[in-house]
Design a protein around this motif. Structure first.
Motif, PDB file in Angstrom:
ATOM      1  N   MET A   1      -5.173  -3.521 -11.516  1.00 51.31           N
ATOM      2  CA  MET A   1      -4.510  -2.822 -10.435  1.00 51.31           C
ATOM      3  C   MET A   1      -3.401  -1.945 -10.993  1.00 51.31           C
ATOM      4  O   MET A   1      -2.750  -2.294 -11.961  1.00 51.31           O
ATOM      5  N   SER A   2      -3.165  -0.839 -10.330  1.00 50.84           N
ATOM      6  CA  SER A   2      -2.110   0.071 -10.751  1.00 50.84           C
ATOM      7  C   SER A   2      -0.747  -0.458 -10.304  1.00 50.84           C
ATOM      8  O   SER A   2      -0.649  -1.351  -9.457  1.00 50.84           O
ATOM      9  N   ALA A   3       0.291   0.122 -10.858  1.00 51.68           N
ATOM     10  CA  ALA A   3       1.649  -0.275 -10.494  1.00 51.68           C
ATOM     11  C   ALA A   3       1.881  -0.071  -8.992  1.00 51.68           C
ATOM     12  O   ALA A   3       2.535  -0.907  -8.344  1.00 51.68           O
ATOM     13  N   ILE A   4       1.348   1.015  -8.435  1.00 51.65           N
ATOM     14  CA  ILE A   4       1.552   1.267  -7.006  1.00 51.65           C
ATOM     15  C   ILE A   4       0.806   0.233  -6.163  1.00 51.65           C
ATOM     16  O   ILE A   4       1.333  -0.260  -5.163  1.00 51.65           O
ATOM     17  N   HIS A   5      -0.404  -0.134  -6.576  1.00 48.06           N
ATOM     18  CA  HIS A   5      -1.142  -1.168  -5.847  1.00 48.06           C
ATOM     19  C   HIS A   5      -0.433  -2.512  -5.954  1.00 48.06           C
ATOM     20  O   HIS A   5      -0.378  -3.269  -4.972  1.00 48.06           O
ATOM     21  N   ASN A   6       0.086  -2.816  -7.131  1.00 51.08           N
ATOM     22  CA  ASN A   6       0.844  -4.062  -7.295  1.00 51.08           C
ATOM     23  C   ASN A   6       2.074  -4.064  -6.397  1.00 51.08           C
ATOM     24  O   ASN A   6       2.403  -5.074  -5.767  1.00 51.08           O
ATOM     25  N   LEU A   7       2.769  -2.950  -6.352  1.00 47.66           N
ATOM     26  CA  LEU A   7       3.947  -2.827  -5.509  1.00 47.66           C
ATOM     27  C   LEU A   7       3.578  -2.998  -4.038  1.00 47.66           C
ATOM     28  O   LEU A   7       4.251  -3.724  -3.291  1.00 47.66           O
ATOM     29  N   ALA A   8       2.509  -2.354  -3.611  1.00 48.92           N
ATOM     30  CA  ALA A   8       2.069  -2.478  -2.216  1.00 48.92           C
ATOM     31  C   ALA A   8       1.736  -3.935  -1.878  1.00 48.92           C
ATOM     32  O   ALA A   8       2.076  -4.416  -0.789  1.00 48.92           O
ATOM     33  N   ALA A   9       1.100  -4.634  -2.797  1.00 47.35           N
ATOM     34  CA  ALA A   9       0.776  -6.050  -2.571  1.00 47.35           C
ATOM     35  C   ALA A   9       2.040  -6.898  -2.483  1.00 47.35           C
ATOM     36  O   ALA A   9       2.137  -7.802  -1.645  1.00 47.35           O
ATOM     37  N   THR A  10       3.010  -6.607  -3.320  1.00 47.41           N
ATOM     38  CA  THR A  10       4.283  -7.334  -3.274  1.00 47.41           C
ATOM     39  C   THR A  10       4.986  -7.098  -1.948  1.00 47.41           C
ATOM     40  O   THR A  10       5.501  -8.035  -1.325  1.00 47.41           O
ATOM     41  N   ILE A  11       5.011  -5.857  -1.495  1.00 48.15           N
ATOM     42  CA  ILE A  11       5.645  -5.528  -0.210  1.00 48.15           C
ATOM     43  C   ILE A  11       4.931  -6.264   0.924  1.00 48.15           C
ATOM     44  O   ILE A  11       5.583  -6.833   1.810  1.00 48.15           O
ATOM     45  N   ALA A  12       3.621  -6.287   0.905  1.00 43.11           N
ATOM     46  CA  ALA A  12       2.860  -7.001   1.944  1.00 43.11           C
ATOM     47  C   ALA A  12       3.229  -8.484   1.949  1.00 43.11           C
ATOM     48  O   ALA A  12       3.411  -9.078   3.021  1.00 43.11           O
ATOM     49  N   ALA A  75       6.028  -1.567   7.647  1.00 40.39           N
ATOM     50  CA  ALA A  75       6.749  -1.839   8.893  1.00 40.39           C
ATOM     51  C   ALA A  75       5.929  -1.440  10.108  1.00 40.39           C
ATOM     52  O   ALA A  75       6.133  -1.960  11.205  1.00 40.39           O
ATOM     53  N   ARG A  76       5.000  -0.523   9.926  1.00 35.45           N
ATOM     54  CA  ARG A  76       4.107  -0.087  11.005  1.00 35.45           C
ATOM     55  C   ARG A  76       2.680  -0.605  10.807  1.00 35.45           C
ATOM     56  O   ARG A  76       1.718  -0.100  11.381  1.00 35.45           O
ATOM     57  N   ASP A  77       2.552  -1.644   9.962  1.00 39.02           N
ATOM     58  CA  ASP A  77       1.254  -2.287   9.689  1.00 39.02           C
ATOM     59  C   ASP A  77       0.203  -1.322   9.158  1.00 39.02           C
ATOM     60  O   ASP A  77      -0.983  -1.425   9.477  1.00 39.02           O
ATOM     61  N   LEU A  78       0.651  -0.376   8.349  1.00 37.57           N
ATOM     62  CA  LEU A  78      -0.251   0.501   7.614  1.00 37.57           C
ATOM     63  C   LEU A  78      -0.211   0.094   6.144  1.00 37.57           C
ATOM     64  O   LEU A  78       0.792  -0.445   5.669  1.00 37.57           O
ATOM     65  N   THR A  79      -1.287   0.363   5.446  1.00 38.20           N
ATOM     66  CA  THR A  79      -1.380  -0.038   4.048  1.00 38.20           C
ATOM     67  C   THR A  79      -1.619   1.172   3.151  1.00 38.20           C
ATOM     68  O   THR A  79      -1.968   2.262   3.626  1.00 38.20           O
ATOM     69  N   LEU A  80      -1.469   0.947   1.874  1.00 34.62           N
ATOM     70  CA  LEU A  80      -1.795   1.977   0.900  1.00 34.62           C
ATOM     71  C   LEU A  80      -3.273   2.349   1.027  1.00 34.62           C
ATOM     72  O   LEU A  80      -3.629   3.518   0.920  1.00 34.62           O
ATOM     73  N   ALA A  81      -4.119   1.387   1.323  1.00 32.78           N
ATOM     74  CA  ALA A  81      -5.549   1.663   1.513  1.00 32.78           C
ATOM     75  C   ALA A  81      -5.772   2.625   2.686  1.00 32.78           C
ATOM     76  O   ALA A  81      -6.664   3.480   2.623  1.00 32.78           O
ATOM     77  N   ASP A  82      -4.965   2.499   3.735  1.00 32.11           N
ATOM     78  CA  ASP A  82      -5.075   3.431   4.863  1.00 32.11           C
ATOM     79  C   ASP A  82      -4.773   4.859   4.412  1.00 32.11           C
ATOM     80  O   ASP A  82      -5.472   5.802   4.794  1.00 32.11           O
ATOM     81  N   VAL A  83      -3.748   5.002   3.609  1.00 28.36           N
ATOM     82  CA  VAL A  83      -3.367   6.331   3.111  1.00 28.36           C
ATOM     83  C   VAL A  83      -4.433   6.851   2.153  1.00 28.36           C
ATOM     84  O   VAL A  83      -4.801   8.030   2.202  1.00 28.36           O
ATOM     85  N   GLU A  84      -4.945   5.976   1.296  1.00 30.73           N
ATOM     86  CA  GLU A  84      -5.997   6.391   0.369  1.00 30.73           C
ATOM     87  C   GLU A  84      -7.237   6.863   1.125  1.00 30.73           C
ATOM     88  O   GLU A  84      -7.869   7.852   0.732  1.00 30.73           O
TER      89      GLU A  84
END
Length: 104
Positions: A1-12, A75-84
């Motif tokens: 996983m990339s650093a951004i994906h890792n960060l997104a998982a940590t935030i979740a 905070a709005r229940d959107l994910t990095l996957a949604d943006v991707e």
């Protein structure tokens, strides 16, 4: 996983953490509006560093912008996957053509 994906998982994961023990949880507990405000503040700081031309400071501020963007999305229940998915949908379409399809 990339650093951004890792960060997104940590935030979740921090969405359910104790706000007294996690800055991310504390920010999320303040609600989507506060998360959006913080994102805006960080974006302005990045703009200032871009104008100044300090690469190291811009890099640091860009990292803050990405972090706070992901928090705002969470905070709005959107994910990095949604943006991707949205980026994938736009791939291969010119920016001018894509903007023309958006409601005004």
């Amino acid at each position: 996983m990339s650093a951004i994906h890792n960060l997104a998982a940590t935030i979740a994961a921090r969405k359910t953490a104790d706000p007294d023990e996690s800055w991310t949880a504390k920010l999320l507990a303040k609600g989507p509006e506060k998360c959006a405000e913080k994102f805006g503040e960080e974006a302005v700081e990045a703009i200032i560093e871009a104008v100044k031309g300090d690469r190291a400071r811009l890099t640091a501020e860009a990292a803050d912008v990405i972090f706070h963007l992901l928090v705002m999305l969470a905070a709005r229940d959107l994910t990095l996957a949604d943006v991707e998915s949205e980026l994938d949908r736009r791939a291969g379409t010119s920016g001018i053509a894509e903007k023309a399809t958006r409601p005004s």
